[in-house]
Design an enzyme around this catalytic site. Sequence first.
Site, PDB file in Angstrom:
ATOM      1  N   GLY A  16       0.710  -1.135   0.083  1.00  0.00           N
ATOM      2  CA  GLY A  16      -0.081   0.022   0.045  1.00  0.00           C
ATOM      3  C   GLY A  16       0.780   1.303  -0.115  1.00  0.00           C
ATOM      4  N   ASP A  17       2.048   1.238   0.708  1.00  0.00           N
ATOM      5  CA  ASP A  17       2.797   2.317   0.763  1.00  0.00           C
ATOM      6  C   ASP A  17       3.279   2.881  -0.708  1.00  0.00           C
ATOM      7  OD1 ASP A  17       4.741   4.430   2.101  1.00  0.00           O
ATOM      8  OD2 ASP A  17       6.080   3.011   1.102  1.00  0.00           O
TER       9      ASP A  17
END
Length: 128
Positions: A16-17
């Site tokens: 997700g980062d």
Amino acid sequence: MDSVNLLSPSVLSFVGDAVYGLCVRTRLAAVNRPSGELHRLSVKFVNASSQAEAYALIEPVLDEKEIAVFKRGRNFHTGRSPKSSTGAEYHIATGLECVFGYLHLAGKKDRIEELFNKIWNEKSGTLI
């Protein structure tokens, strides 16, 4: 990915980062400025404090599954201490990254775009 529900919050936030950062960088590409300035602008979006604010913007439109994924990420203890944010902001940012990682791995690209549009439309005017 069929087994996305079995992935740890650590894996979801890792992915997700990258997804969130790519969303930011893709939008900033349209600004068409020198790369150093683009990097400076991206850092304004991709940090725990800003991501905690971003979560507050999308929280009302998240479905049950997305909220559950967020809570798993928020409650996950990374063992790291935040550099320029509060512990609460850091945990919220981790939860947000989990949501984006989950959506990406589940193949829900339209939902990523929908949520990121909401964030971008609210935040970009104040940071660019």
